[in-house]
Write a protein that holds these residues in place. Sequence first.
Motif, PDB file in Angstrom:
ATOM      1  N   CYS A 132       0.866  -1.187   0.000  1.00 20.94           N
ATOM      2  CA  CYS A 132       0.000   0.000   0.000  1.00 20.94           C
ATOM      3  C   CYS A 132       0.900   1.233   0.000  1.00 20.94           C
ATOM      4  CB  CYS A 132      -0.921   0.013   1.221  1.00 20.94           C
ATOM      5  SG  CYS A 132      -1.982   1.481   1.294  1.00 20.94           S
ATOM      6  N   ALA A 165     -11.585  -5.404   6.517  1.00 24.81           N
ATOM      7  CA  ALA A 165     -12.054  -4.322   7.389  1.00 24.81           C
ATOM      8  C   ALA A 165     -11.115  -4.151   8.582  1.00 24.81           C
ATOM      9  CB  ALA A 165     -13.470  -4.615   7.858  1.00 24.81           C
ATOM     10  N   GLY A 208      -4.747   1.190   8.049  1.00 25.90           N
ATOM     11  CA  GLY A 208      -5.143   2.288   7.167  1.00 25.90           C
ATOM     12  C   GLY A 208      -5.062   1.941   5.696  1.00 25.90           C
ATOM     13  N   CYS A 260      -6.068   0.558   2.027  1.00 28.18           N
ATOM     14  CA  CYS A 260      -7.318   0.634   1.235  1.00 28.18           C
ATOM     15  C   CYS A 260      -8.241   1.763   1.707  1.00 28.18           C
ATOM     16  CB  CYS A 260      -8.069  -0.688   1.260  1.00 28.18           C
ATOM     17  SG  CYS A 260      -7.227  -1.995   0.409  1.00 28.18           S
ATOM     18  N   THR A 261      -7.682   2.828   2.175  1.00 25.73           N
ATOM     19  CA  THR A 261      -8.519   3.949   2.613  1.00 25.73           C
ATOM     20  C   THR A 261      -8.394   5.150   1.690  1.00 25.73           C
ATOM     21  OG1 THR A 261      -6.776   4.688   4.102  1.00 25.73           O
ATOM     22  CG2 THR A 261      -8.495   3.278   5.050  1.00 25.73           C
ATOM     23  N   GLU A 262      -7.473   5.084   0.741  1.00 23.48           N
ATOM     24  CA  GLU A 262      -7.313   6.228  -0.172  1.00 23.48           C
ATOM     25  C   GLU A 262      -7.611   5.783  -1.604  1.00 23.48           C
ATOM     26  OE1 GLU A 262      -4.035   8.788   0.644  1.00 23.48           O
ATOM     27  OE2 GLU A 262      -4.146   8.384   2.780  1.00 23.48           O
ATOM     28  N   CYS A 285       0.044   4.364  -0.625  1.00 27.87           N
ATOM     29  CA  CYS A 285      -0.562   5.544   0.001  1.00 27.87           C
ATOM     30  C   CYS A 285      -0.241   5.623   1.489  1.00 27.87           C
ATOM     31  CB  CYS A 285      -2.072   5.533  -0.201  1.00 27.87           C
ATOM     32  SG  CYS A 285      -2.571   5.741  -1.916  1.00 27.87           S
ATOM     33  N   LYS A 286      -0.222   4.474   2.144  1.00 29.30           N
ATOM     34  CA  LYS A 286       0.026   4.439   3.588  1.00 29.30           C
ATOM     35  C   LYS A 286       1.410   3.911   3.937  1.00 29.30           C
ATOM     36  CE  LYS A 286      -3.899   6.089   4.876  1.00 29.30           C
ATOM     37  NZ  LYS A 286      -3.985   7.350   5.608  1.00 29.30           N
ATOM     38  N   LYS A 332      -7.241   2.884  -3.034  1.00 26.15           N
ATOM     39  CA  LYS A 332      -7.743   1.504  -3.016  1.00 26.15           C
ATOM     40  C   LYS A 332      -7.119   0.603  -4.091  1.00 26.15           C
ATOM     41  CE  LYS A 332     -12.188   2.672  -0.901  1.00 26.15           C
ATOM     42  NZ  LYS A 332     -11.826   3.964  -0.410  1.00 26.15           N
ATOM     43  N   ARG A 391      -7.925  -2.586   7.383  1.00 25.23           N
ATOM     44  CA  ARG A 391      -8.181  -1.173   7.090  1.00 25.23           C
ATOM     45  C   ARG A 391      -8.143  -0.371   8.393  1.00 25.23           C
ATOM     46  NH1 ARG A 391     -13.018  -1.755   4.773  1.00 25.23           N
ATOM     47  NH2 ARG A 391     -12.019  -2.521   2.921  1.00 25.23           N
ATOM     48  N   ALA A 392      -8.792  -0.887   9.410  1.00 25.69           N
ATOM     49  CA  ALA A 392      -8.834  -0.187  10.697  1.00 25.69           C
ATOM     50  C   ALA A 392      -7.465  -0.168  11.370  1.00 25.69           C
ATOM     51  CB  ALA A 392      -9.861  -0.848  11.606  1.00 25.69           C
TER      52      ALA A 392
END
Length: 72
Positions: A4, A26, A33, A35-37, A6-7, A39, A29-30
């Motif tokens: 990822c 999920a 982080g 798959c929060t931008e 982005c993160k 994806k 993600r929590a």
Amino acid sequence: MYVCLCKGVTDTRVREAVQQGAHSMAALRAELGVCTECKKCAVSINGVLRDTLMAAPVVAAPLCLPECHTSV
Ligand code: FES
């Protein structure tokens, strides 16, 4: 390897999170982080999640003895 961008999360970090209990997208993600931008990492993260869960040792369920069903 970064999965990822982005993160800034690596496959190693995803594997560690799965081994520590993040057993779904999920949860990852929590926790991380991911798959929060954009994806775009979803397929890669899902692959690491699946492979890590498949490689995990199977824990046998405890035996349920007849005493388990008696009322007190
Ligand atoms: Fe993971 Fe963009 S690469 S959200």
